[in-house]
Design a protein around this motif. Structure first.
Motif, PDB file in Angstrom:
ATOM      1  N   ASN A 150      -0.131 -15.632   2.553  1.00  0.00           N
ATOM      2  CA  ASN A 150       1.538 -15.496   3.642  1.00  0.00           C
ATOM      3  C   ASN A 150       1.603 -15.821   4.899  1.00  0.00           C
ATOM      4  O   ASN A 150       0.972 -16.321   5.311  1.00  0.00           O
ATOM      5  CB  ASN A 150       2.188 -14.074   2.696  1.00  0.00           C
ATOM      6  N   LYS A 151       3.241 -16.554   4.998  1.00  0.00           N
ATOM      7  CA  LYS A 151       3.696 -16.755   6.177  1.00  0.00           C
ATOM      8  C   LYS A 151       3.074 -18.329   6.466  1.00  0.00           C
ATOM      9  O   LYS A 151       3.031 -18.350   7.447  1.00  0.00           O
ATOM     10  CB  LYS A 151       3.533 -15.566   7.042  1.00  0.00           C
ATOM     11  N   LEU A 152       2.941 -18.832   5.635  1.00  0.00           N
ATOM     12  CA  LEU A 152       2.734 -20.220   5.255  1.00  0.00           C
ATOM     13  C   LEU A 152       3.910 -20.760   6.298  1.00  0.00           C
ATOM     14  O   LEU A 152       3.339 -22.201   7.151  1.00  0.00           O
ATOM     15  CB  LEU A 152       3.313 -21.190   3.689  1.00  0.00           C
TER      16      LEU A 152
ATOM     17  N   THR B 236      -5.313 -28.018   1.736  1.00  0.00           N
ATOM     18  CA  THR B 236      -5.051 -27.426   0.078  1.00  0.00           C
ATOM     19  C   THR B 236      -4.608 -26.398  -0.078  1.00  0.00           C
ATOM     20  O   THR B 236      -4.768 -25.215   0.653  1.00  0.00           O
ATOM     21  CB  THR B 236      -6.074 -27.819  -1.085  1.00  0.00           C
ATOM     22  N   LEU B 237      -3.254 -25.723  -0.931  1.00  0.00           N
ATOM     23  CA  LEU B 237      -2.967 -24.699  -1.172  1.00  0.00           C
ATOM     24  C   LEU B 237      -3.454 -23.571  -1.932  1.00  0.00           C
ATOM     25  O   LEU B 237      -3.407 -22.374  -1.793  1.00  0.00           O
ATOM     26  CB  LEU B 237      -1.677 -24.779  -1.410  1.00  0.00           C
TER      27      LEU B 237
ATOM     28  N   GLU C  88       7.627 -21.528  -0.888  1.00  0.00           N
ATOM     29  CA  GLU C  88       6.675 -22.383  -0.977  1.00  0.00           C
ATOM     30  C   GLU C  88       4.887 -21.596  -2.265  1.00  0.00           C
ATOM     31  O   GLU C  88       4.926 -20.824  -1.084  1.00  0.00           O
ATOM     32  CB  GLU C  88       6.022 -23.244   0.325  1.00  0.00           C
ATOM     33  N   GLY C  89       4.413 -22.496  -2.540  1.00  0.00           N
ATOM     34  CA  GLY C  89       3.425 -21.944  -2.951  1.00  0.00           C
ATOM     35  C   GLY C  89       3.216 -20.812  -4.191  1.00  0.00           C
ATOM     36  O   GLY C  89       2.368 -20.858  -4.895  1.00  0.00           O
ATOM     37  N   LEU C  90       4.618 -20.476  -4.951  1.00  0.00           N
ATOM     38  CA  LEU C  90       5.106 -19.231  -5.042  1.00  0.00           C
ATOM     39  C   LEU C  90       5.009 -19.559  -6.635  1.00  0.00           C
ATOM     40  O   LEU C  90       4.744 -18.518  -7.615  1.00  0.00           O
ATOM     41  CB  LEU C  90       5.958 -18.447  -4.940  1.00  0.00           C
ATOM     42  N   ASP C  91       5.469 -20.458  -7.548  1.00  0.00           N
ATOM     43  CA  ASP C  91       4.496 -21.300  -8.478  1.00  0.00           C
ATOM     44  C   ASP C  91       3.050 -21.582  -8.930  1.00  0.00           C
ATOM     45  O   ASP C  91       2.571 -21.180  -9.759  1.00  0.00           O
ATOM     46  CB  ASP C  91       5.100 -22.838  -8.173  1.00  0.00           C
ATOM     47  N   LEU C  92       2.629 -22.047  -7.483  1.00  0.00           N
ATOM     48  CA  LEU C  92       0.835 -22.169  -8.103  1.00  0.00           C
ATOM     49  C   LEU C  92       0.268 -20.481  -8.144  1.00  0.00           C
ATOM     50  O   LEU C  92      -0.560 -20.509  -9.042  1.00  0.00           O
ATOM     51  CB  LEU C  92       0.461 -22.692  -6.368  1.00  0.00           C
TER      52      LEU C  92
END
Length: 389
Positions: free
Chosen positions: A320-322, A333-334, A356-360
């Motif tokens: 977290n905290k990207l 890459t995420l 950001e990244g929650l969809d992944l």
């Protein structure tokens, strides 16, 4: 006190002793955050190095004199140690320094006492504090003379005050345990109901202040308390999370954060709450990617998971905290894998704050749920070995 009156803040001196371990916090940063979380104000810090703790004063008489001088110069009214002190060491230090002395264990207990909101959480903290106090009775106070028994002056020696205190604490421990047993039964009933509905259970775990509650709120659109502080939330919160790609809902639980040297009394006392992690089908291990000490924090989380019997539950690492990372530190890459004792464990970078990244993450969770329903291995394998069901 009027609403506009300023709250009095207690000035404290922080003391850390390097005993040669690899977990020593030389800057006492975490202890300072804990102190501020408890409403204290660090005004000075002192560290020293010893091969082993001094039996009487933990730091030795010479260093104790230095602590007393620094406390006087800085105006500190209390002294806080980053390590756990024995009852005798605490008592001797208070006499030597002529100031109240507390250790990391009691500080964490006090924070938990301030933050617990649910009936269960309050009972768990009360039990841990009672166990802690029960070890501090021996010659702790000056009123431990033997009480007079019988009528008038003819009575026998009677019962020592320490024996009365010990018995009262023992009775309080028994009552609190009995009440927690009832709460544990209620939680077990709730879990059995979820199992009958064939609910896929996911629990958030991680070091305190890694952003679990913020991630929880972002995923389920809840309003669980979240703040940039240690132990912002203590009580387990469970909500339904709908995963569109899987076409079904899962149960998502936010649990209490872990920390280095978490008192064993708290681990035992919070067994009912932490049972959510033990019974989970998947653990989302939330890591503060912006904290340089995140590898050590992950080790501490795994240590607690082993203690509560959840080490074999499959994990998905959520860094977290990207949004707090410097552009030069952003990963290429995420979605990748992180080596855990030679095993590649799935990892996803997200920012619970920006989204950001929650969809992944939702896609990865959907894959896990779908493949679990089909009794197939997860697409993000390899992973930590799963427990037998």
């Amino acid at each position: 006190m009027t609403p506009t009156a300023k709250r009095m803040v207690t000035p404290v001196l922080l003391v850390g002793v390097d005993l040669g371990g690899d977990q020593f916090d030389g800057g006492l940063e975490e202890l300072g955050l804990l102190a501020e979380t408890a409403g204290l104000q660090p005004v000075a810090r002192m560290t020293c190095k010893r091969k082993a703790p001094d039996a009487a004063l933990f730091v030795g008489s010479g260093k104790a004199d230095e602590i007393r001088t620094l406390a006087q110069m800085s105006g500190a009214s209390e002294v806080l140690f980053d390590q756990a002190l024995s009852p005798a060491q605490q008592r001797n230090l208070e006499r030597h320094l002529e100031l109240p002395v507390y250790d990391r264990t009691l500080l964490i207990l006090e924070i938990f006492a301030q933050r617990a909101r649910s009936h269960e959480g309050k009972l768990q903290v009360a039990l841990a504090k009672l166990h802690y106090l029960s070890t501090r009775l021996v010659r702790r106070w000056s009123h431990l003379e033997r009480q007079t028994g019988g009528i008038g002056a003819r009575g026998g020696p009677g019962e020592k005050q320490i024996e009365l205190d010990r018995r009262m604490i023992g009775e309080s421990i028994k009552r609190t345990k009995d009440r927690l047993v009832k709460v544990k039964r209620q939680r077990s009933t709730q879990r059995r109901q979820r199992d009958r509905r064939e609910t896929f259970n996911i629990s958030l775990v991680g070091y305190t202040n890694a952003g679990k509650s913020t991630l929880f709120n972002s995923l389920v659109k809840a309003d669980a308390y979240a703040a940039d502080q240690l132990f912002a939330t203590l009580d387990t919160t469970t909500r339904q999370l709908y995963l569109a790609q899987a076409g079904r809902s899962v149960s998502l639980s936010d649990t209490v954060g872990f920390i280095r040297d978490l008192p064993h009394g708290l681990v035992d006392a919070f067994a009912a709450t932490l049972q959510e992690a033990v019974d989970a089908d998947l653990l989302l291990h939330v890591v503060d990617a912006s904290n340089p000490a995140f590898p050590e924090q992950m080790v501490q989380v795994w240590k607690v998971l082993r203690e509560i019997g959840a080490a074999d539950v499959p994990q998905l690492l959520v860094f977290n905290k990207l949004d707090a990372l410097d552009p030069s530190q952003r990963p290429p890459t995420l979605v990748d894998q992180y080596d855990v004792e030679g095993i590649g464990t799935p990892r996803i970078f997200v920012s619970a704050r920006s989204g950001e990244g929650l969809d992944l993450l939702r896609t990865a969770l959907s894959d896990r749920v779908t493949q679990c329903d089909l009794r197939m291995p997860p697409a993000l394998a390899p992973e930590l070995p799963a427990h037998d069901t």
